[in-house]
Design an enzyme around this catalytic site. Structure first.
Site, mmCIF file in Angstrom:
data_model
loop_
_atom_site.group_PDB
_atom_site.id
_atom_site.type_symbol
_atom_site.label_atom_id
_atom_site.label_comp_id
_atom_site.label_asym_id
_atom_site.label_seq_id
_atom_site.Cartn_x
_atom_site.Cartn_y
_atom_site.Cartn_z
ATOM 1 N N ASN A 42 0.843 -1.197 0.000
ATOM 2 C CA ASN A 42 0.000 0.000 0.000
ATOM 3 C C ASN A 42 0.874 1.242 0.000
ATOM 4 O OD1 ASN A 42 0.644 -0.826 2.688
ATOM 5 N ND2 ASN A 42 -0.996 0.421 3.535
ATOM 6 N N GLU A 44 0.296 5.184 0.725
ATOM 7 C CA GLU A 44 -0.666 6.182 1.210
ATOM 8 C C GLU A 44 -0.309 7.585 0.740
ATOM 9 O OE1 GLU A 44 -1.110 5.559 5.456
ATOM 10 O OE2 GLU A 44 -2.310 3.743 5.070
ATOM 11 N N GLU A 55 -2.866 -4.714 -3.164
ATOM 12 C CA GLU A 55 -3.331 -5.614 -4.234
ATOM 13 C C GLU A 55 -3.313 -4.900 -5.581
ATOM 14 O OE1 GLU A 55 -4.717 -4.876 -1.336
ATOM 15 O OE2 GLU A 55 -6.056 -6.447 -0.627
ATOM 16 N N CYS A 90 -10.143 -4.922 -0.015
ATOM 17 C CA CYS A 90 -11.276 -3.987 -0.019
ATOM 18 C C CYS A 90 -12.117 -4.212 -1.288
ATOM 19 C CB CYS A 90 -10.792 -2.545 0.065
ATOM 20 S SG CYS A 90 -10.144 -1.894 -1.487
ATOM 21 N N CYS A 93 -10.444 -3.244 -4.653
ATOM 22 C CA CYS A 93 -9.459 -4.238 -5.110
ATOM 23 C C CYS A 93 -10.153 -5.484 -5.646
ATOM 24 C CB CYS A 93 -8.503 -4.599 -3.982
ATOM 25 S SG CYS A 93 -7.350 -3.260 -3.615
#
Ligand code: THU
Length: 138
Positions: A42, A44, A55, A90, A93
């Site tokens: 990830n 951010e 992902e 999520c 994804c």
């Protein structure tokens, strides 16, 4: 490739996470049909919404390199990179996975003791996909 090997690569990828806001580090390892593995983390952003999940980082790297055929993805995550349970993908994804993967695509959800296996059909039932879009309005 054994799930164990893919899982090890997801755990390694978690170490590359850029997560100064949430503190949740997430790693993914995506297995292509030809055996190539793409890792993702990830990434951010101070403005929050531009954040990219682990992902999708893996998928976008792979698709950029010309891959369209995928077998499985392993995912892990946790506060400060400590895995205390499964870190399921999520909804965004899951939809990105559906763009390129069939309903039998495997998702290895890494937890503190091992992993659980789910299919994309289980995580995204009654999904909207490219096929549905192409036939819409017919
Ligand atoms: N995150 C992922 O990387 N993958 C998911 O599927 C769920 C959420 C990240 C985004 C954000 O950086 C952090 O986890 C907390 O939401």
């Amino acid at each position: 490739m054994e799930p164990k090997e893919l899982i090890a690569q997801a755990v390694e990828a978690m170490g590359r996470a850029y997560a100064p806001y949430s503190g949740y580090k997430v790693g993914a390892a995506l297995l292509c049909a030809d055996g190539t593995v793409y890792q993702g983390c990830n990434i951010e952003n101070a403005s929050y919404s531009p954040t990219n999940c682990a992902e999708r980082t893996a998928f976008f790297k792979a698709v950029y390199d010309g891959h369209r055929d995928f077998t499985a993805i392993a995912v892990c995550g946790g506060k400060d990179g400590v895995i205390t349970g499964a870190f399921p993908p999520c909804g965004v994804c899951r939809q990105v996975m559906r763009e390129f993967c069939g309903e039998d695509f495997k998702i290895y959800l890494i937890n503190e003791t091992g992993y659980e296996t789910a299919t994309l059909a289980q995580l995204l039932p009654y999904s909207f996909s490219a096929g549905a879009y192409m036939s819409a309005g017919e």
